[in-house]
Design a protein around this motif. Structure first.
Motif, PDB file in Angstrom:
ATOM      1  N   TYR A   1       0.855  -1.187   0.000  1.00  0.00           N
ATOM      2  CA  TYR A   1       0.000   0.000   0.000  1.00  0.00           C
ATOM      3  C   TYR A   1       0.887   1.232   0.000  1.00  0.00           C
ATOM      4  CZ  TYR A   1      -3.758  -3.153   1.288  1.00  0.00           C
ATOM      5  OH  TYR A   1      -4.662  -4.177   1.297  1.00  0.00           O
TER       6      TYR A   1
ATOM      7  N   VAL B   1      -7.965   2.959   6.318  1.00  0.00           N
ATOM      8  CA  VAL B   1      -8.625   2.676   5.049  1.00  0.00           C
ATOM      9  C   VAL B   1      -7.518   2.396   4.036  1.00  0.00           C
ATOM     10  CG1 VAL B   1     -10.134   3.541   3.246  1.00  0.00           C
ATOM     11  CG2 VAL B   1     -10.559   4.161   5.634  1.00  0.00           C
TER      12      VAL B   1
ATOM     13  N   ASP C   1      -7.069   1.130   0.348  1.00  0.00           N
ATOM     14  CA  ASP C   1      -7.832   0.944  -0.887  1.00  0.00           C
ATOM     15  C   ASP C   1      -9.314   0.874  -0.539  1.00  0.00           C
ATOM     16  OD1 ASP C   1      -5.533   1.075  -2.416  1.00  0.00           O
ATOM     17  OD2 ASP C   1      -5.282  -1.090  -2.503  1.00  0.00           O
ATOM     18  N   ASP C   2      -9.954  -0.264  -0.755  1.00  0.00           N
ATOM     19  CA  ASP C   2     -11.384  -0.380  -0.468  1.00  0.00           C
ATOM     20  C   ASP C   2     -11.663  -1.197   0.793  1.00  0.00           C
ATOM     21  OD1 ASP C   2     -10.570  -2.793  -1.472  1.00  0.00           O
ATOM     22  OD2 ASP C   2     -12.230  -3.022  -2.866  1.00  0.00           O
ATOM     23  N   THR C   3     -10.646  -1.354   1.636  1.00  0.00           N
ATOM     24  CA  THR C   3     -10.768  -2.162   2.843  1.00  0.00           C
ATOM     25  C   THR C   3     -10.498  -1.317   4.082  1.00  0.00           C
ATOM     26  OG1 THR C   3      -9.932  -4.055   1.596  1.00  0.00           O
ATOM     27  CG2 THR C   3      -9.908  -4.232   3.994  1.00  0.00           C
TER      28      THR C   3
END
Length: 89
Positions: free
Chosen positions: A47, A71, A73-75
């Motif tokens: 990341y 947070v 990305d989308d997690t």
């Protein structure tokens, strides 16, 4: 590379140093924004967070001794503040 060759050919010391300082500053700023500096791994996935976000999250983690939500990305990941500081450093 040719820019470096031209700089090294310059004879005026003051101009040389000012030019070199400008170039090195730009290189450092570019490197500081790269994934080589601001990336970290979580569960085997890389990341990247910009420096301001990283520092803000680290400050938040230092104020909250139990846990922090990140947070990525989308997690949304909930982890201990100590673990967050470890991989944001």
């Amino acid at each position: 590379m040719s820019a470096w060759v031209e700089i090294l050919k310059l004879k005026d010391g003051r101009y040389y140093l000012k030019t070199l300082l400008t170039i090195l500053t730009a290189l450092i700023k570019t490197y500081d924004k790269s994934s080589k500096v601001n990336s970290f791994y979580y569960n085997g996935k890389e990341y990247w967070l910009d420096k301001n976000t990283r520092m803000g999250l680290m400050n938040l983690a230092k104020c909250n001794p139990s846990s922090i939500n990140l947070v990525l990305d989308d997690t949304i990941v909930t982890t201990s503040a100590d673990k967050a500081i470890e991989f944001l450093s």
